[in-house]
Design a protein around this motif. Structure first.
Motif: not given
Ligand code: NAP
Length: 498
Positions: A46, A49, A79-81, A83-84
């Motif tokens: 999280r 970023t 990272q976004p994936e 985190h999701q």
């Protein structure tokens, strides 16, 4: 101030804290709270970023075994994936309802009279207290940014940003940027920043070894198979796991076996860089594996860009508008990116956790370095289970595997607490000492010990207290069952129970 009583308090909603919460729920330990200073799940995934943030462990291994993700879009997760994914898992298991966001644990102390952990929390500027029989620390070793202590850094008039506290509202377009550090974070963010910045000065203290990143997008048919063909993803995961474990052999027992890795790194350099001076600067002078082996296809091409300079003279000071290197050259910049890693062996969190004799983890470990038993329990800190504790880090595969091993151990411990009415469980000093002697013995021939580098794997005394030596399946084996004989335990008396 009210005190909230819970059986278990878990600190940190990253991979380990969330995993602990799920296991607690699944095993009927419903009286728990999950405390996190942020606003959603993910921990380090999280917080980091910065542009280009991605994992260098294959995505097939970067999930809980009980919540495989058939939807990974690439062979290495970004990272976004990730985190999701973590937030999706939290939703699936309904952990949000058990979580107190914006809750910063400032102090946690074992109270002998009450046989409870007293946990001080600040939330929205107000103080709260929790009283828990069991404390689970899931704060992670890579959570407290390390800011470099460089002469004059406080006087810099431009912007300073740490890689783990990225400001996504700041526009790097056309800016003159200095980046300090060439570790795992820097090699990912510099290529992205260099695409838009006017100029980037990269300050390298030590060149890292970097293998090519064999990342690719999954084809729709593969994702379909992960979802619909039973066992496909498990087999793939097992194959990736097995391949990665081979590297543990070289890292721990036979560093010479890593020569093919070194060759791949040298080829990676030669392919992108022709200038002999730059080539020499980026070629590490220590054994491959001594520091974390990094993965990138775009780091060396980025260093060869006309708007990027690699500076290896070291930094003598920072002024109001520039960085001055040791050779006296002053370079004006608008923004300084500090990609200088984390407080791992000297985390401020250790000061906040106080054990039975009134000393904090930081005080206890000041003499010995980080020591614990099976990476989880620490003598003198009863009923505290630390996730990703001493000697659990890895240089070759997924930390999620280690976390799940610890979760097995945690669950078996909790079951014994429940079944036997244990009120106080403290690992014996003798068991802990013997365990740590074994760890240090296993590390004696490792590349981390003998590879000729300085790294965050070592503490201020030069001891490797962060890494698990050898194969991770051995850690899985020793954490399968809670070995109560290694602990001093106290039970509730019949009268007290009544
Ligand atoms: P790092 O690997 O510790 O790198 C820090 C860098 O800053 C190093 O190049 C270090 O140089 C330099 N540095 C530190 N203090 C300095 C100072 N005072 N002056 C000049 N240079 C200084 O930190 P990180 O890149 O944030 O990565 C930390 C860990 O996070 C990694 O090892 C990895 O476990 C994890 N991580 C993983 C990924 C991924 O999966 N791809 C991505 C990011 C982070 P020296 O080498 O000389 O000390």
């Amino acid at each position: 101030m009210t005190t909230n009583d819970v059986q278990v308090a878990v600190i940190g909603a990253g991979f380990s804290g969330l995993g602990a919460a799920i296991k607690l729920k699944q095993n009927g330990f419903d009286d728990f709270v999950l405390l996190d200073r942020g606003q959603n799940f993910g921990g380090t995934w999280r917080d980091n970023t910065y542009p280009g943030a991605a994992c260098d462990v294959p995505s097939q291994l970067y999930s809980y075994s009980f919540a495989l993700n058939p939807n990974w879009t690439r062979s290495y997760g970004h990272q976004p994936e990730i985190h999701q994914y973590i937030n999706d898992v939290a939703d699936k298991y309904g952990i949000g309802a058990k979580t107190r966001w914006g809750s910063e644990v400032t102090h946690a102390e074992w109270n002998e009279d009450q046989a409870r952990w007293i946990i001080d929390v600040t939330r929205d500027g107000t103080s709260e207290q929790y009283r828990a029989q069991i404390l689970v620390g899931g704060v992670g070793p890579l959570c407290e940014p390390n800011l470099p202590d460089i002469d004059g850094i406080d006087s810099f008039g431009g912007k300073i940003v740490h890689s783990a506290r990225w400001d996504n509202d700041y526009d790097f377009t056309g800016k003159r940027v200095a980046v300090i550090g060439t570790g795992a974070s820097a090699i990912q963010l510099v290529p992205e920043v260099a695409k838009v910045a006017a100029h980037v000065d990269v300050y390298q203290r030590t060149a890292p070894w970097i293998v090519p990143r064999t990342e690719r997008a999954y084809r729709p048919a593969e994702n379909w198979a992960f979802k619909h063909v039973p066992g496909v993803q498990k087999v793939m995961r097992a194959a990736v796991y097995g391949l990665n474990e081979v590297t543990a052999l070289g890292l721990t027992y036979a560093p010479n076996a890593l020569k093919p890795v070194e060759l791949a790194c040298r080829t990676n350099i030669s392919k992108a860089i022709t200038d002999p001076e730059l080539k020499d600067k980026v070629t590490p002078k220590f054994a491959v594996g001594c520091k974390r082996i990094l993965r990138s296809n775009n780091w060396y091409p980025t260093l060869a860009r006309p708007n990027v300079d690699l500076i290896t003279d070291g930094i003598s000071k920072i002024t109001g508008s520039s960085v001055v290197s040791n050779d006296g050259t002053e370079r004006e910049v608008d923004v300084i990116v500090v990609a200088t890693g984390f407080h791992v062996t000297d985390s401020p969190v250790f000061e906040a956790i106080v054990g039975a004799d009134g000393r904090s983890l930081a005080q206890v470990w000041a003499g010995t370095g980080m020591q614990g038993y099976k990476g989880t329990f620490i003598h003198g800190f009863p009923n505290l289970a630390l996730m990703v504790g001493p000697s659990t880090g890895l240089g070759h595969t997924s930390m999620v595997y280690m976390i799940e091993s610890q979760l097995n151990y945690l669950v078996d411990y909790l079951k014994q607490v429940r079944e036997k009415g244990l009120t106080r469980v403290d690992v014996k000093a003798s068991a802990q000492d013997e365990y740590n002697k074994g760890i240090q013995h296993a590390l004696r021939n490792s590349v981390w010990e003998n590879g000729g580098c300085a790294s965050w794997y070592k503490d201020a005394n030069g001891n490797i207290t962060t890494l698990w030596p050898g194969f991770t399946f051995n850690f899985r084996r020793i954490t399968r069952k809670f070995d109560i004989a290694a602990y001093d335990v106290e039970r509730a008396t019949a009268a007290a129970s009544a």
